[in-house]
Design an enzyme around this catalytic site. Sequence first.
Site, short mmCIF file in Angstrom:
data_model
loop_
_atom_site.label_atom_id
_atom_site.label_comp_id
_atom_site.label_asym_id
_atom_site.label_seq_id
_atom_site.Cartn_x
_atom_site.Cartn_y
_atom_site.Cartn_z
N ARG A 90 0.67 -1.26 -0.10
CA ARG A 90 0.07 -0.07 -0.05
C ARG A 90 0.97 1.23 0.02
O ARG A 90 0.47 2.32 -0.64
CB ARG A 90 -0.93 -0.12 1.20
CG ARG A 90 -1.68 1.29 1.47
CD ARG A 90 -2.78 1.01 2.45
NE ARG A 90 -3.84 -0.16 1.86
CZ ARG A 90 -4.30 -0.73 2.62
NH1 ARG A 90 -4.18 -0.59 3.70
NH2 ARG A 90 -5.09 -1.66 1.97
N TYR A 91 2.10 1.19 0.72
CA TYR A 91 3.07 2.53 0.71
C TYR A 91 4.12 2.12 -0.12
O TYR A 91 4.51 1.08 -0.41
CB TYR A 91 3.29 2.45 2.20
CG TYR A 91 2.38 2.66 3.11
CD1 TYR A 91 1.74 4.06 3.26
CD2 TYR A 91 2.09 1.71 4.16
CE1 TYR A 91 0.63 4.32 4.00
CE2 TYR A 91 1.02 1.96 5.10
CZ TYR A 91 0.48 3.34 5.18
OH TYR A 91 -0.36 3.66 6.14
N ARG A 94 7.25 0.12 1.63
CA ARG A 94 7.17 -1.00 2.89
C ARG A 94 6.04 -1.82 2.25
O ARG A 94 4.94 -1.39 1.60
CB ARG A 94 7.24 -0.64 3.97
CG ARG A 94 6.11 0.51 4.47
CD ARG A 94 6.50 1.62 5.33
NE ARG A 94 5.69 2.39 5.83
CZ ARG A 94 5.06 3.39 5.37
NH1 ARG A 94 5.83 3.68 4.05
NH2 ARG A 94 4.21 4.28 5.83
N CYS A 103 -3.24 -17.32 15.29
CA CYS A 103 -2.91 -16.39 16.40
C CYS A 103 -3.06 -17.20 17.74
O CYS A 103 -3.86 -18.18 17.87
CB CYS A 103 -3.96 -15.14 16.47
SG CYS A 103 -3.64 -13.93 15.11
N CYS A 107 -8.78 -12.19 18.65
CA CYS A 107 -9.46 -11.05 19.43
C CYS A 107 -10.70 -10.71 18.84
O CYS A 107 -10.67 -10.79 17.37
CB CYS A 107 -8.32 -9.80 19.00
SG CYS A 107 -6.64 -9.77 19.34
N CYS A 110 -11.07 -8.01 15.80
CA CYS A 110 -9.80 -8.40 14.75
C CYS A 110 -10.39 -7.79 13.47
O CYS A 110 -11.42 -8.02 13.08
CB CYS A 110 -9.50 -9.92 14.67
SG CYS A 110 -8.03 -10.13 13.43
N ARG A 112 -8.84 -8.64 10.81
CA ARG A 112 -8.54 -9.80 9.67
C ARG A 112 -9.49 -10.60 10.06
O ARG A 112 -9.38 -12.03 9.92
CB ARG A 112 -7.15 -10.13 9.54
CG ARG A 112 -6.43 -8.92 9.12
CD ARG A 112 -5.19 -9.38 8.34
NE ARG A 112 -4.74 -8.11 8.13
CZ ARG A 112 -3.37 -7.62 8.50
NH1 ARG A 112 -2.84 -8.63 9.59
NH2 ARG A 112 -2.78 -6.31 8.13
N ASP A 270 -11.22 -0.11 13.53
CA ASP A 270 -11.68 -0.28 11.98
C ASP A 270 -13.27 -0.51 12.11
O ASP A 270 -13.87 -1.04 12.91
CB ASP A 270 -10.90 -1.31 11.32
CG ASP A 270 -9.42 -1.09 11.22
OD1 ASP A 270 -9.25 0.02 10.92
OD2 ASP A 270 -8.64 -1.98 11.16
N ASP A 307 -7.06 4.14 10.50
CA ASP A 307 -6.71 3.33 8.91
C ASP A 307 -7.64 3.75 8.07
O ASP A 307 -8.80 3.11 8.45
CB ASP A 307 -6.42 1.84 9.34
CG ASP A 307 -5.34 1.45 8.46
OD1 ASP A 307 -4.98 1.98 7.43
OD2 ASP A 307 -4.87 0.26 8.93
N LYS A 314 -2.76 4.50 6.93
CA LYS A 314 -3.19 5.15 8.35
C LYS A 314 -2.92 6.90 8.30
O LYS A 314 -1.88 7.28 7.74
CB LYS A 314 -1.99 4.57 9.21
CG LYS A 314 -2.04 3.22 9.35
CD LYS A 314 -0.74 2.68 10.24
CE LYS A 314 -0.79 0.84 10.19
NZ LYS A 314 -0.56 0.34 9.03
#
Length: 376
Positions: A90-91, A94, A103, A107, A110, A112, A270, A307, A314
């Site tokens: 996206r950037y 990076r 995981c 969470c 999450c 994702r 999000d 984000d 971000k």
Amino acid sequence: MDDWKRVLAESITKPKDLAKHLDVDPDEVERIVGPYPMRITPTVLSTIKSKGDAIWKQVVPDSAEMEDFDAPADPLEEDTDSPVPHLVHRYPDRVLLMVTNQCPIYCRFCTRKRLVGKPGFLKKGELDRAVAWLRDHTEVRDVILSGGDPLLLPDHLIERILKALRAIPHLELIRFGSRVPGTLPQRITPRLCEIVKRYHPVYMNLHFNHPDELTPEVKEACGRLADAGVPLGAQTVLLKGVNDDPDIMKQLMHQLLLARVKPYYLYQADLTRGTNHFRTSVETGLKIIQALQGHTSGMAIPHFVIDAPGGGGKIPLLPNEYLLNLDDNGAVLKNYENKTYHYPQPGQPDRRRARPLPMVGASVPGDLCSSGMMDD
Ligand SMILES: *Cc1c(COP(=O)(O)O)cnc(C)c1O
């Protein structure tokens, strides 16, 4: 079996087992863990003090997850920004490399949520494809290993990935994003630290949301990574009923610094489907930053970011309070105590010197000491 794998295997994943430990309705939990898996490690389970507390809310399935139909499953449009499988670009300089969907805990908030829980790790052929893409893209200097949680990979796969990445000459930084130190501290073995050390500079950004997560064992795990020369940052998600309070957030930031972890990002939650009951107003985050800035160590202050939905990346937010005016004369600034100051532009008169100065502090160069204070 490695000790940490045994501990991970003792985690709670089944509604029936959860009901043995916590006051929940196993049938209700069963309905939720179909689409959205659950895992609670022994460390996290033992940190829950009471029903509905800050740790509970992060890991115990809640029926609100199933009532959230309209929200997008992939609000950041990560799937759209993927040039080869498992890479998100996206950037300019990076990329994210997703190495697993596993995981230590799942969470409930999450981003994702649509992906996590599926078994398996990045396969050799998939790694080769990602590495080939990175070799061709000499503008990429920073790779973030993400997932899922990259520290759930066995040692030999972590080493394989680090070795493959370090063979790319233009790659400068390797980062891990992980919740493992805070939820499965047994995973941070001396052997893992020895492996990571060989591929420096390796950075880690660790996920922490509440001061109770920083138990003595967790702090020791962070210490082992810090001793291995890994600069540690923290990423925190602003969550309703968990940490949407300036005092709790300040305690968290202080505990992180004690664990040798420097707060990096504070994320606005999000819009992900199944997580909207965790969202706070944007003002909540701004007020938290305002309550920290100037009132405690600058080291303790993360960047508050949203984000951007739709894949904008971000975007940092600062309270509007600090810069009252900016023009050719200079900046009119307000400090954390609501006092106003003037900073002149180069070549403009210093308005402090327009009036008699007290002897003390007047000669401190570049210091906007109290003699620079304007009417407030
Ligand atoms: C967060 C993120 C990064 C890293 O961003 P930094 O601001 O450099 O920490 C890179 N790529 C994607 C897609 C991200 O979401």
